[in-house]
Design an enzyme around this catalytic site. Structure first.
Site, PDB file in Angstrom:
ATOM      1  N   SER A  57      81.702  72.507  40.870  1.00 26.95           N
ATOM      2  CA  SER A  57      81.229  73.607  40.025  1.00 26.95           C
ATOM      3  C   SER A  57      79.873  73.253  39.442  1.00 26.95           C
ATOM      4  CB  SER A  57      82.232  73.868  38.894  1.00 26.95           C
ATOM      5  OG  SER A  57      81.698  74.760  37.936  1.00 26.95           O
ATOM      6  N   TYR A 103      88.081  70.354  32.135  1.00 24.26           N
ATOM      7  CA  TYR A 103      87.835  71.010  33.424  1.00 24.26           C
ATOM      8  C   TYR A 103      86.497  70.567  34.017  1.00 24.26           C
ATOM      9  CZ  TYR A 103      86.767  74.734  36.755  1.00 24.26           C
ATOM     10  OH  TYR A 103      86.420  75.439  37.892  1.00 24.26           O
TER      11      TYR A 103
END
Length: 279
Positions: free
Chosen positions: A148, A161
């Site tokens: 990401s 995360y």
């Protein structure tokens, strides 16, 4: 629907295995690869949804599809995938499955965060260890990791995360250099906000950033496989990456990302207990 029996002859097929294939980017990868007549192994927790997807792809494109229902946040789930693919030639592994819990860290459930680490970090590592060895023995293959844009710095409100995605980025970069001479090509996709269930309750009204379509992310990253090691879809995400790398400090980047997430998570932050989302 093409039926695949574990005791049958699978050697005629070369497979692409997609984790988190029942929705979002994983499902988009399945559709895009099916159009190119790629045999597919679809992995997710929802067996019923996987069978629906399998039947539709098989009927429309005439491809072989195997479904494996497994919870990859558990060692049993990972082992189930390995056992179910015994004897199958997997030429492409897409480590897509992931989970996110967002909100104030001190209010989050630690069991949820440990589960995220298992799904986002341990499962891709274990599956890559198994299938990269098989690929090296069979003359080569490809592995794609879904990291990401948040992997390049710490991010408040999604600190765990973001850290799991940083692990994937660093692990995949090192592994890529290690196995490239064995014919195994490894790439890392680093998309930003994408229109999946992970972003379903985020609020983008007062931000210049809008979620990308999952199919765009899938098509773009597949097109760049074998050409780029780190693949960043979308102009804004590229801008964030290069400005963060060359123009701003990590601390400034963390602050900037924190402000964005405070806005997009405003609805969730007003709730008493954040809920986890899984791809």
């Amino acid at each position: 629907m093409t039926q695949i029996n574990n005791k049958g002859n699978k050697s005629k097929h070369r497979w692409a295995l997609i984790t988190g294939a029942s929705s979002g980017i994983g499902l988009a990868y399945a559709w895009e690869l099916a159009q190119s007549k790629q045999s597919l192994i679809l992995v997710a927790r929802n067996r019923g949804k996987l069978h629906e997807i399998s039947e539709e792809l098989s009927k429309r494109y005439g491809i072989a599809v195997k479904v494996i229902a497994a919870d990859l946040s558990t060692s049993q789930g990972v082992e189930h995938v390995i056992n179910e693919t015994e004897g199958m030639s997997v030429e492409l592994l897409i480590n897509n499955a992931g989970k996110e819990e967002s909100g104030e860290f001190l209010k989050l459930n630690t069991a949820d965060m440990l589960s995220s680490i298992a799904l986002n970090c341990s499962a891709p590592m274990l599956l890559s260890h198994h299938f990269a060895r098989k690929m090296a023995e069979n003359g080569g293959g490809r592995i794609l990791f879904l990291s990401s844009i948040v992997a390049f710095q710490g991010v408040p409100l999604i600190s765990n995360y973001a850290a799991t995605k940083a692990y994937l980025l660093t692990f995949a970069e090192g592994l890529a250099a290690e196995v490239q001479d064995k014919g195994v090509d490894i790439a890392i996709a680093a998309p930003g906000f994408t229109d999946t269930n992970l972003a379903s309750d985020m609020n983008f009204d007062n931000t210049p950033i809008k979620p990308m379509e999952a199919m765009f992310v899938a098509c773009y990253t597949l097109e760049k496989l074998g050409k780029q090691r780190i693949i960043i879809p979308g102009f804004i995400n590229k801008f964030l990456f290069y400005s963060g790398k060359y123009l701003q400090t990590r601390r400034i980047n963390t602050t900037a990302f924190g402000k964005v997430f405070k806005q997009v998570l405003s609805n969730k932050l007003n709730k008493t207990q954040p809920k986890e989302k899984q791809a």
